[in-house]
Motif scaffolding. Sequence first.
Motif: not given
Lengths: 222, 341
Positions: B108-130
């Motif tokens: 089960e996925v939280h919709h907002l967690e989906g949004h929140l983590l979606s930048p990790l699908l980009a080519e330049s992805r952030p490291e935690f924490p942010f």
Amino acid sequence: MNLLSIDTTTDYLSLAIRHNGKHVLFHQQVGQKHAELLLPTLDALLAELGIALSQLDAIAFSQGPGSFTGIRIGCAIAQGLAFANALPMMAIPTLDTIAIQASGAPALVCMDARMGQVYCAKYDAQAQRIDAIRVCDPQDVMLEDGHWNAQGDGFSHYADALLPRLAARINSVDATLRPHANALITLADSGRYPLQPAQQSEILYVRNKIALTSAEQKARRS
Amino acid sequence: MLVLGIESSCDETGVALYDLEAGLIAQQLHTQMAMHAEYGGVVPELASRDHIRRVVPLTEACLKEAGKTLADIDAVAYTQGPGLGGALLVGASFANALAYSLKKPVIEVHHLEGHLLSPLLAESRPEFPFLALLVSGGHTQIMAVRGIGDYEILGETLDDAAGEAFDKTAKLLGLDYPGGPRLSQLAESGDPDRFTLPRPMLHSDNLDMSFSGLKTAVLTLTRQVEASEGEIGEQARMDICRAFQDAIVDVLVHKCLKAMKKAGMKRIVVAGGVGANKQLRAGLNAAAAKYRFAVFYPPMALCTDNGAMIAFAGAMRLKFAHGAGGFSVKPRWDLATLPKA
């Protein structure tokens, strides 16, 4: 035909499986717990028969009318099961499942549609539907001369609006008849309903006017 | 590990396949925007009716796009909430039935967690924490993100979400639904110096925001312009749009800067539909250059609701995968209650 049948159109959950002459049924009032109970119940029925879904030939489901949310849970689960097991589906109107339970005479089926309305349709003595299923106010339900059986919970919810007015044409009333998974299996055997791939099985809402368009809202205000 | 993701929380049906090694390998999306436009907003019952028509064909198309079969799927992730109850139930029903049949687990996925983590699908992805700015039609939150499921809400809107303010103001200005993007488009040709609207809570000492008052401010402004010019001309409307957008962007950027400082973060991630707003991106990019921090955005196509972010978030939460069966949805669901992964 080895079949799973699913009805989730009311506050009952009704599931049946027929496989090689053996038959199992779950038919209980569950309120709004269809999502919670459907798959675990199916799992128990399959275990009782010692079979897997893939050993079936088709999935029949009540396509509506009925509870919008209930129908969609039943349909989406049936689609998931059918799609994964490459099984065809058979969509059967809810009112047909009520008619088939007391065939032998022409029938008027009325099901509570909430909002003070009923879903209704007429059937011949073989429980073949002879007009389109419609949604209307109970006082707008019309009946030609003849000897009709009155079936469905519409006749208990709206008894006052239906029975006195139609009494001369009604032979008997059974307001306790409700959609049933066994009736779905009987109807599936009738050959009246086509087998379809999961993605083509459609829901029959009957009540299709859900909201006013912006233009209609504007017209209503002026 | 191949995860199928299914999103059906509002007016977009999305299905995607994410592979832990190969990444996002296919995604299909159907937006209902045109259907709801006729009604001037999302009609929940119609949204549910459309989801159920789309979910099987989209799943089929997604598998075809990836060159995979159902047997290749290792887990099925779906949006459990928050969102429209009836719409969520369609995705949840299909996902559970599919997973049950395939004898694979569900997540089960939280919709907002989906949004929140979606930048990790980009080519330049952030490291935690942010720091995360989650900004859409339904949400406006600033969060400290220290890992998957480690979310601390630092501030949020007290009334309208930023995207909601865009849409409501657009409606007020007579723009067709969904008016938010159209408003932004008009704002691009607006004069930034002609009108100034208030910046609600800009100097409040917390990180909360409020956008509902801006509607009234816009209404007052349009009446003033009408009174002095007789009507709202094309240019005046663009200038008002510009003033409105400037106010929202200013508040968002300002609150983000404050939050970066407070949480001691060096990276900020922007997610949600309003994250596609050009002026917001320009404002954050300028602030990032000035204060030397990094900004990350999801790929443009993943700013709106989609299945890819659900498949990805599911893949990040594989340890919570469990057998399919009875299920429920969560139309309301606080992101901060998620367990750490």
